[in-house]
Design an enzyme around this catalytic site. Structure first.
Site, short mmCIF file in Angstrom:
data_model
loop_
_atom_site.label_atom_id
_atom_site.label_comp_id
_atom_site.label_asym_id
_atom_site.label_seq_id
_atom_site.Cartn_x
_atom_site.Cartn_y
_atom_site.Cartn_z
N LYS A 47 -41.47 -4.95 22.35
CA LYS A 47 -40.08 -5.06 22.83
C LYS A 47 -39.75 -6.41 23.50
CE LYS A 47 -39.05 -0.17 23.47
NZ LYS A 47 -38.44 0.84 24.34
N ASP A 106 -31.78 1.54 25.08
CA ASP A 106 -32.45 2.57 25.89
C ASP A 106 -31.61 3.00 27.10
OD1 ASP A 106 -34.77 2.98 24.41
OD2 ASP A 106 -35.81 1.30 25.33
#
Ligand code: NAP
Length: 293
Positions: A73, A109
């Site tokens: 990420k 997220d």
């Protein structure tokens, strides 16, 4: 589900290492099937040293978009052309969209958590007092998004205090206001924050399978019946924290909504379609339900 790959089928996928455990292919393919969209979502096991090549392949193979999961990420950001505001602040990307060779990174997220808060628990973070336990990757996405959504006060408590301090500083810098305060687990400030919180969020893995008898709180009796208690964990669907909160009369929210909405937001970025969130949630719950303890 009948898999129908045509010459015109567009590609989506997820980069991770390992990737075998990922529920994203199941969730996204169920949503694509529901809307009869001509896409296919594939898991890609990408070794860290091959990440640059894998991102190059998005362009070379004309893949429309990918999700990015652990451990890529942060590292993936250097290979992208553009980064969205929230991903830039968080310093991590979980979604890439390919617009004719231009790769833009997003982080869905924290947005996924806030959508779940709004849609599943009918709560708006704006102006609320919140206690966030944990300061890792998931907590960072959630804290930044809560800041951007106008949280009233955010107490961040973490086992390693410096990480809570750094995260509070990051949120305050992003919103140019002192809304976030660091705290230590179990301290007087922490107990006060717990008593006063409208919403408590567990963003640690404490209580996650296989350690399902553990709780991030030493004394759950301090939970108020007016508080909404959230756990980002989705396996099990009901953690000890959520079960105890329920017995205290509090409302609860598990991590399934966050998982489904972070995917739904990415799905919308890639396809432009309104994602069938109910199908995505049902697919996730069905995939998790057979797990016996
Ligand atoms: P992470 O980056 O490894 O961070 C873990 C956090 O938990 C850190 O703040 C760590 O504290 C704390 N922690 C870990 N073990 C602890 C312990 N025994 N006692 C006290 N604190 C402890 O992990 P993450 O990616 O943020 O994931 C955290 C949780 O969120 C996981 O359960 C994951 O499944 C869940 N999650 C859910 C979603 C969703 O879509 N629902 C998405 C992402 C993550 P230190 O800083 O002191 O190490």
């Amino acid at each position: 589900m009948t898999l129908r790959i045509l010459g015109s089928t567009k590609l989506l996928g997820v980069f991770g290492y390992p990737i075998e455990h990922s529920l994203s292919p199941l969730m996204h393919n169920a949503a694509l099937e529901e809307l009869k969209l001509n896409y296919c979502y594939i898991p890609f096991k990408v070794e860290p040293k091959k990440l640059g090549g894998a991102v190059g392949a998005i362009r070379a193979l004309n893949i429309r978009g990918v999700n990015v999961t652990i451990p890529h990420k942060v590292a993936v950001m250097e290979y992208l052309d553009e980064i969205s505001l929230e991903a830039e602040i968080i310093g991590a990307v979980n979604t890439i969209c390919n617009d004719e060779g231009i790769l833009k990174g997003y982080n869905t997220d924290g947005k996924g958590f806030v959508r779940s808060l709004k849609e599943d628990a009918c709560e708006d973070p704006s102006g609320k007092k919140m206690l966030l336990i944990g300061a890792g990757g998931a907590a960072k996405g959630v804290a930044v998004q809560l800041g951007l959504e106008g949280v009233g006060q955010l107490t961040i408590a973490n086992r390693t205090p410096e990480k809570a301090e750094n995260l509070a500083r990051l949120v305050n810098k992003a919103v140019d206001e002192n809304v976030a305060v660091p705290s230590s687990l179990g301290s007087k400030d922490f107990i006060r924050a717990m008593n006063e919180a409208d919403i408590i969020i567990n963003a640690t893995p404490i209580g996650m399978y296989p350690y399902i008898d553990d709780s991030p709180l030493q004394d759950e009796n301090l939970i108020n019946s007016e508080t909404l208690v959230c756990d980002l964990i989705y396996n099990p669907l009901e953690t000890v924290l959520l079960r105890t909160a329920k017995t205290r009369g509090a409302r609860t929210l598990n991590g399934i909504g966050m998982l489904a909405y972070q995917g739904a937001i990415a799905f919308n970025i890639w396809t432009g379609a309104l994602p069938p969130v109910h199908v995505m949630k049902k697919t996730l719950v069905n995939a998790l339900t057979p797990i016996k303890y």
